[in-house]
Design a protein around this motif. Structure first.
Motif, PDB file in Angstrom:
ATOM      1  N   GLU A   1      10.979  -5.475  -7.294  1.00  0.00           N
ATOM      2  CA  GLU A   1       9.549  -5.334  -7.516  1.00  0.00           C
ATOM      3  C   GLU A   1       8.855  -5.739  -6.227  1.00  0.00           C
ATOM      4  N   PHE A   2       7.894  -4.934  -5.800  1.00  0.00           N
ATOM      5  CA  PHE A   2       7.143  -5.263  -4.591  1.00  0.00           C
ATOM      6  C   PHE A   2       5.666  -5.224  -4.943  1.00  0.00           C
TER       7      PHE A   2
ATOM      8  N   LEU B   1       5.513   6.071  -0.180  1.00  0.00           N
ATOM      9  CA  LEU B   1       5.927   4.693   0.106  1.00  0.00           C
ATOM     10  C   LEU B   1       7.442   4.540   0.252  1.00  0.00           C
ATOM     11  N   GLU B   2       8.184   5.425  -0.371  1.00  0.00           N
ATOM     12  CA  GLU B   2       9.655   5.334  -0.387  1.00  0.00           C
ATOM     13  C   GLU B   2      10.245   5.226   1.023  1.00  0.00           C
ATOM     14  N   LYS B   3       9.682   5.965   1.971  1.00  0.00           N
ATOM     15  CA  LYS B   3      10.239   5.990   3.327  1.00  0.00           C
ATOM     16  C   LYS B   3       9.952   4.708   4.109  1.00  0.00           C
TER      17      LYS B   3
ATOM     18  N   CYS C   1      15.776   3.499   0.559  1.00  0.00           N
ATOM     19  CA  CYS C   1      15.214   3.424  -0.791  1.00  0.00           C
ATOM     20  C   CYS C   1      15.433   4.779  -1.465  1.00  0.00           C
ATOM     21  N   SER C   2      15.994   4.771  -2.664  1.00  0.00           N
ATOM     22  CA  SER C   2      16.288   6.034  -3.357  1.00  0.00           C
ATOM     23  C   SER C   2      15.178   6.455  -4.316  1.00  0.00           C
ATOM     24  N   GLY C   3      14.174   5.607  -4.500  1.00  0.00           N
ATOM     25  CA  GLY C   3      13.066   5.975  -5.371  1.00  0.00           C
ATOM     26  C   GLY C   3      12.059   4.856  -5.512  1.00  0.00           C
ATOM     27  N   VAL C   4      10.828   5.228  -5.815  1.00  0.00           N
ATOM     28  CA  VAL C   4       9.738   4.270  -6.012  1.00  0.00           C
ATOM     29  C   VAL C   4       8.971   4.664  -7.262  1.00  0.00           C
ATOM     30  N   THR C   5       8.633   3.688  -8.072  1.00  0.00           N
ATOM     31  CA  THR C   5       7.735   3.906  -9.208  1.00  0.00           C
ATOM     32  C   THR C   5       6.505   3.039  -8.991  1.00  0.00           C
ATOM     33  N   PHE C   6       5.354   3.690  -8.880  1.00  0.00           N
ATOM     34  CA  PHE C   6       4.090   2.981  -8.697  1.00  0.00           C
ATOM     35  C   PHE C   6       3.505   2.686 -10.072  1.00  0.00           C
TER      36      PHE C   6
ATOM     37  N   TYR D   1      -3.800  -6.643  -8.291  1.00  0.00           N
ATOM     38  CA  TYR D   1      -2.703  -6.339  -7.371  1.00  0.00           C
ATOM     39  C   TYR D   1      -2.220  -4.915  -7.597  1.00  0.00           C
ATOM     40  N   GLN D   2      -1.403  -4.437  -6.663  1.00  0.00           N
ATOM     41  CA  GLN D   2      -0.713  -3.151  -6.795  1.00  0.00           C
ATOM     42  C   GLN D   2       0.778  -3.468  -6.785  1.00  0.00           C
ATOM     43  N   ARG D   3       1.533  -2.825  -7.678  1.00  0.00           N
ATOM     44  CA  ARG D   3       2.967  -3.118  -7.763  1.00  0.00           C
ATOM     45  C   ARG D   3       3.770  -1.826  -7.797  1.00  0.00           C
ATOM     46  N   VAL D   4       4.914  -1.868  -7.107  1.00  0.00           N
ATOM     47  CA  VAL D   4       5.856  -0.750  -7.140  1.00  0.00           C
ATOM     48  C   VAL D   4       7.240  -1.292  -7.473  1.00  0.00           C
TER      49      VAL D   4
END
Length: 200
Positions: free
Chosen positions: A95-96, A127-129, A143-148, A157-160
């Motif tokens: 989690e970021f 954001l993945e890259k 990173c193989s994937g991001v979920t926002f 806050y914003q979380r991915v």
């Protein structure tokens, strides 16, 4: 009489095997329950690393895969959870979180230099890259994937969620983030202990 004795012996043998199998299943189930209890007791999200650059707080948290499996499937069938974990134990989920210290919306033009819609698109698809992981063996894993997780301005806050594949579960990792959105440089988050210290 002989046939009856053979049948009685067969039934006793069958009952013995059934009881032993039940005892093994119960012992395995107990072992799994104890492991999950210990993991929950230390805190599912206890491995959080925070860096502040200017007025933006960046937080990286490694969340054990078992957390998501239990969240999706419940605690009723821990043997199934254990089996799913074994199939997916080379995956890592991080989690970021991005948060402005005064809780202002970070996706506005004043922070990103982009229109709000473009900033949301970047968080969702670009954001993945910006993320990769370096293992203790110096392997670099993209990173193989991001979920926002959209919060529609409810949370400050914003979380991915970041997904990485092919990492040995015993491997220590370092998350590297090259901030293209807020232009704060490269940040490194070193996770000291792999989750498998107490995982299944």
């Amino acid at each position: 009489m002989k046939g009856l004795n053979k049948m009685f012996c067969f039934l006793l043998f069958f009952l013995f095997i059934f009881c032993e199998k039940e005892k093994i299943t119960t012992a395995k189930d107990l072992e799994i329950r104890v492991r999950y209890f210990n993991l929950e007791k230390i805190g599912w999200k206890s491995r959080t690393y925070i860096q502040t650059v200017d007025d933006i707080v960046f937080a990286a948290t490694e969340v054990p895969i078992q957390y998501y499996l239990l969240k999706d499937f419940g605690k009723d069938n821990l043997a199934k959870i254990d089996s799913l974990y074994e199939e997916n134990k080379r995956e890592r989920i991080l989690e970021f979180t991005f948060q402005q210290q005064e809780e202002k919306d970070l996706l506005t033009k004043s922070f990103t230099g982009l229109d709000y819609t473009d900033a949301v698109k970047y968080m969702s698809f670009g954001l993945e890259k910006d993320f990769y992981v370096v293992t203790s063996k110096k392997d670099t894993i993209a990173c193989s994937g991001v979920t926002f997780e959209r919060n529609y301005k409810i949370a400050p806050y914003q979380r991915v969620l970041l997904f990485f594949s092919g990492i040995d579960p015993n491997e220590k990792i370092q998350l590297v983030y090259t901030d293209s959105l807020f232009r704060k440089g490269t940040l490194k988050f070193k996770f000291k202990d792999p989750n498998t210290q107490i995982a299944l």
